[in-house]
Design a protein around this motif. Structure first.
Motif, PDB file in Angstrom:
ATOM      1  N   UNK A   1     -31.904  12.564  -1.793  1.00  0.00           N
ATOM      2  CA  UNK A   1     -32.208  11.333  -1.075  1.00  0.00           C
ATOM      3  C   UNK A   1     -31.169  11.119   0.033  1.00  0.00           C
ATOM      4  N   UNK A   2     -31.487  10.165   0.898  1.00  0.00           N
ATOM      5  CA  UNK A   2     -30.560   9.788   1.961  1.00  0.00           C
ATOM      6  C   UNK A   2     -29.195   9.418   1.378  1.00  0.00           C
TER       7      UNK A   2
ATOM      8  N   UNK B   1     -32.094   4.180   1.876  1.00  0.00           N
ATOM      9  CA  UNK B   1     -31.215   4.887   0.935  1.00  0.00           C
ATOM     10  C   UNK B   1     -31.972   5.817  -0.019  1.00  0.00           C
ATOM     11  N   UNK B   2     -33.145   5.380  -0.488  1.00  0.00           N
ATOM     12  CA  UNK B   2     -33.863   6.163  -1.487  1.00  0.00           C
ATOM     13  C   UNK B   2     -34.918   7.090  -0.891  1.00  0.00           C
TER      14      UNK B   2
ATOM     15  N   UNK C   1     -28.076   9.435   9.740  1.00  0.00           N
ATOM     16  CA  UNK C   1     -27.646   9.776   8.384  1.00  0.00           C
ATOM     17  C   UNK C   1     -26.529  10.832   8.442  1.00  0.00           C
ATOM     18  N   UNK C   2     -26.674  11.777   9.364  1.00  0.00           N
ATOM     19  CA  UNK C   2     -25.607  12.771   9.561  1.00  0.00           C
ATOM     20  C   UNK C   2     -24.292  12.095   9.935  1.00  0.00           C
ATOM     21  N   UNK C   3     -24.375  11.065  10.740  1.00  0.00           N
ATOM     22  CA  UNK C   3     -23.173  10.336  11.151  1.00  0.00           C
ATOM     23  C   UNK C   3     -22.615   9.525   9.973  1.00  0.00           C
ATOM     24  N   UNK C   4     -23.514   8.910   9.214  1.00  0.00           N
ATOM     25  CA  UNK C   4     -23.073   8.151   8.031  1.00  0.00           C
ATOM     26  C   UNK C   4     -22.347   9.072   7.051  1.00  0.00           C
ATOM     27  N   UNK C   5     -22.915  10.258   6.831  1.00  0.00           N
ATOM     28  CA  UNK C   5     -22.289  11.232   5.928  1.00  0.00           C
ATOM     29  C   UNK C   5     -20.899  11.631   6.443  1.00  0.00           C
TER      30      UNK C   5
END
Ligand code: ATP
Ligand code: MG
Length: 270
Positions: A101-102, A137-138, A152-156
């Motif tokens: 998941x995200x 998120x899910x 999401x790549x940036x959040x990670x």
């Protein structure tokens, strides 16, 4: 101001069957702490090789890279792991794990350093909030658009609370409007969190909008570097001029040229 990254006479030679290949040739420049630095160059210029040296994925053949004063090539495995918590990376294709998941994707770097469950839960929701995707998120990555995947790549990348963010062509696969949104996000990360950003791209308008300084690579050599406004106003090298020509028509001069530059370039007046 101290420097977050120093490239000190960096040369990289790749051995090959038909002789060796010099991917980087005596490259020197610094990225001040808290700034945004852009590196532009045509395909094969050595941009990715250069940025990969900052988190120790690649080592110079000669010369050195210093990251907050430390040379990644000299670090032990555990020191390198610690460095990679501080130095995060965002890629052109967001490189998400499709079966997770995200939230699980975002949490991955913290799981690798064996952070506690509560820290993982707290940081994951903080960074998802920061990139405006808490409600996803899910979801699975395939349920997201390209721009959302990049967020999401940036959040990670942000989940380990890095001091330095390396971006390897983060917007090349995106449309112009989504590109602007990602650039705004990166600018916020720099301004609000004080994270130093090193961004490599072949789109000079991306650098103009976001960066304080600019370095131009041509076939492994640094042909020009300096404050973005200065380089835009007065490009010294032919390649730099060609890059600037892609966003400011060469036939434009005088006040019109200045007006357009002011609109394109961050801090054009200073
Ligand atoms: N591991 C390697 N072994 C041999 N040659 C390599 C290796 N990695 C990169 N190169 C060569 O070094 C040169 C620079 O590659 P690099 O990926 O740094 O370029 P780049 O500027 O990022 O290009 P692009 O814009 O296409 O991503 C290329 O000619 C590439 O083929
Ligand atoms: Mg590359």
């Amino acid at each position: 101001m101290t420097d977050a990254v120093v490239f000190d006479h960096v040369t990289k030679v790749f051995p090959g069957r038909e002789g060796s290949f010099t991917a980087l040739d005596d490259v020197s420049f610094a990225v001040p702490d808290g700034s945004v630095a852009g590196v532009v160059g045509t395909s094969g210029a050595g941009k990715s090789t250069l940025i990969r040296m900052v988190n120790g994925l690649e080592t110079p053949t000669s010369g050195a890279v210093r990251v907050h004063g430390r040379n990644p090539a000299d670090l032990s495995t555990s020191e390198l792991r610690e460095l990679r918590r501080q130095v995060a990376m965002v890629f052109q294709s967001s490189n998400l794990l499709e079966t997770k998941t995200v939230a699980e994707n975002v949490a991955t770097p913290l799981k690798l350093v064996k952070a506690s469950k509560s820290e993982i839960a707290r940081r994951t929701s903080e960074v998802l909030e920061m990139v405006g995707l808490s409600d996803r998120a899910d979801h699975k990555p395939r349920q997201l658009s390209g721009g959302q995947r990049q967020r999401i790549g940036i959040a990670r990348a942000l989940v380990t609370d890095p001091t330095l963010l390396l971006c390897d062509e983060p917007t090349s696969a995106l449309d112009p409007i989504t590109t602007n949104q990602i650039l705004d996000l990166l600018r916020n990360i720099n301004e609000e969190l004080g994270v130093t950003v090193l961004i490599i791209t072949h789109q000079i308008d991306v650098v103009a909008r976001l960066a304080d300084s600019l370095a131009v690579l041509s076939e492994g050599r640094l042909v020009e570097s300096g404050p973005v406004a200065k380089v835009f106003a007065n490009p010294q090298h032919e390649l730099t001029r060609k890059f600037v020509d892609t966003v400011i028509p060469p036939e434009l001069d005088g006040s019109a040229r200045k007006e357009l530059s002011r609109a394109l370039v961050k801090n054009y007046e200073v």
